[in-house]
Write an enzyme that holds these catalytic residues in place. Structure first.
Site, short mmCIF file in Angstrom:
data_model
loop_
_atom_site.label_atom_id
_atom_site.label_comp_id
_atom_site.label_asym_id
_atom_site.label_seq_id
_atom_site.Cartn_x
_atom_site.Cartn_y
_atom_site.Cartn_z
N ASN A 9 41.47 44.77 31.82
CA ASN A 9 40.93 43.50 31.31
C ASN A 9 39.86 43.86 30.29
O ASN A 9 38.77 44.30 30.65
CB ASN A 9 40.32 42.73 32.50
N LYS A 11 38.16 41.96 28.50
CA LYS A 11 37.12 40.92 28.36
C LYS A 11 36.89 40.64 26.86
O LYS A 11 37.85 40.69 26.10
CB LYS A 11 35.86 41.35 29.11
N HIS A 97 38.95 34.66 37.34
CA HIS A 97 37.97 35.75 37.22
C HIS A 97 36.57 35.19 37.48
O HIS A 97 36.24 34.09 37.05
CB HIS A 97 38.05 36.40 35.84
N GLU A 99 33.82 35.81 36.17
CA GLU A 99 33.04 35.46 34.97
C GLU A 99 33.40 34.06 34.48
O GLU A 99 32.54 33.31 34.01
CB GLU A 99 33.27 36.52 33.88
N GLU A 169 37.74 41.30 43.57
CA GLU A 169 36.68 41.83 42.72
C GLU A 169 35.32 41.39 43.27
O GLU A 169 34.86 40.28 42.95
CB GLU A 169 36.83 41.33 41.29
N GLY A 175 30.94 45.66 36.68
CA GLY A 175 30.11 46.09 35.55
C GLY A 175 28.75 46.63 35.97
O GLY A 175 27.86 46.81 35.14
N SER A 215 33.90 48.25 38.86
CA SER A 215 33.43 49.62 38.57
C SER A 215 34.41 50.68 39.03
O SER A 215 34.01 51.75 39.49
CB SER A 215 32.04 49.84 39.16
P1 13P Z 1 34.35 46.59 35.61
O1 13P Z 1 35.50 47.55 35.82
O2 13P Z 1 33.69 46.75 34.27
O3 13P Z 1 33.40 46.60 36.74
O4 13P Z 1 35.00 45.13 35.57
C1 13P Z 1 35.86 44.73 36.58
C2 13P Z 1 36.48 43.46 36.18
O5 13P Z 1 35.82 42.44 36.16
C3 13P Z 1 37.89 43.46 35.77
O6 13P Z 1 38.38 42.17 35.67
#
Ligand code: 13P
Length: 255
Positions: A9, A11, A97, A99, A169, A175, A215
């Site tokens: 992803n 983003k 997601h 976010e 997640e 992140g 992560s």
């Molecule tokens: P990270 O791997 O940067 O922690 O992000 C995970 C994520 O949100 C994938 O959708």
């Protein structure tokens, strides 16, 4: 045998040249994968056509989008429908997601509609769930994640569930560099599988792929993917560097 999947992803990262270069590098380093392993790349909308063209001929790598709108068309300035994604060659769409739940205020009812739009238009869904830190600290993560899954997916038939991949997640691991331990990941994935089993039966629960996100990187992917209920990963930061993403794909191939 259920599918193992590593999905990247991106983003809101990488311009068109950077994206094309990344896909090129992934292409060059991609190992031979067995039939039950898949890679998904989910770039921003603007990349989709070009990334899709680059993926032609890479049979193990599939095109994903990061979102779709919950209506089929209309006056929704700036939005993209599931039908448009399908017409651009997209196969998977990420829905729910954290976010988008947090920053775009996408609630359970809207996410259930998005899932319907995606399935109606022939897309497969990577449906995300996961708890914030305060829920983990209260040790109520199991009921929290269960309620996200119920609200987003339980209106579906067992047949429709074939086109759903789940991604756990934990928000506190996204992140942050802080990963769930393999024990925490396995416990939650087993719980999620039992939630699916209660609603859809053991066969459906056995067949559904559940990815871990938060992560995940080459240095911890082996351990996470060795867990019996972890079927791969949804990768953010480490999907932006070919070497790291390829390392995680290797971990899936060896798991
Ligand atoms: P990270 O791997 O940067 O922690 O992000 C995970 C994520 O949100 C994938 O959708």
């Amino acid at each position: 045998m259920r599918k193992k999947i590593v999905a990247g992803n991106w983003k809101m990262n990488l311009d068109l040249d950077e994206g094309a270069e990344l896909v090129n590098e992934i292409f060059k380093g991609l190992p031979v994968l067995s039939e039950n392993c898949q890679v998904v790349i989910a770039p921003p909308f603007i990349h989709l056509k070009e990334t899709g063209e680059q993926l032609t001929g890479m049979i193990d790598v599939h095109l994903g989008a990061q979102n779709c709108h919950h209506e089929s068309s209309g006056a929704y300035t700036g939005e993209v429908s599931a039908g448009m994604l399908k017409s651009a060659g997209v196969e998977y769409v990420i829905i729910g997601h954290s976010e988008r739940r947090e920053y775009m205020k996408e609630d359970d009812a809207m996410l259930a509609k998005k899932v319907n739009q995606a399935l109606t238009n022939g897309l497969k869904v990577i449906f995300c769930c996961g708890e914030p830190l305060e829920i983990r600290d209260n040790n109520t993560q199991n009921t929290y994640v269960e309620s996200e899954i119920k609200a987003g997916l339980f209106h579906l038939s067992e047949k429709q569930l074939n086109n759903i991949v789940l991604a756990y997640e934990p928000i506190w691991a996204i992140g942050t560099g802080r990963t769930a331990t393999s024990e925490q990941a396995q416990d939650m994935h087993a719980h999620i599988r039992s939630v699916i089993a209660n609603q859809y039966g053991e066969d459906a629960a056995y067949a559904i792929s559940i990815l871990y996100g938060g992560s995940c990187k080459p240095s911890n992917a082996d351990e996470l993917f060795a867990c019996p209920d972890v079927d791969g990963g949804l990768i953010g930061g480490a999907a932006l560097k070919a070497k790291d993403f390829l390392g995680i794909i290797e971990a899936m191939a060896n798991s």
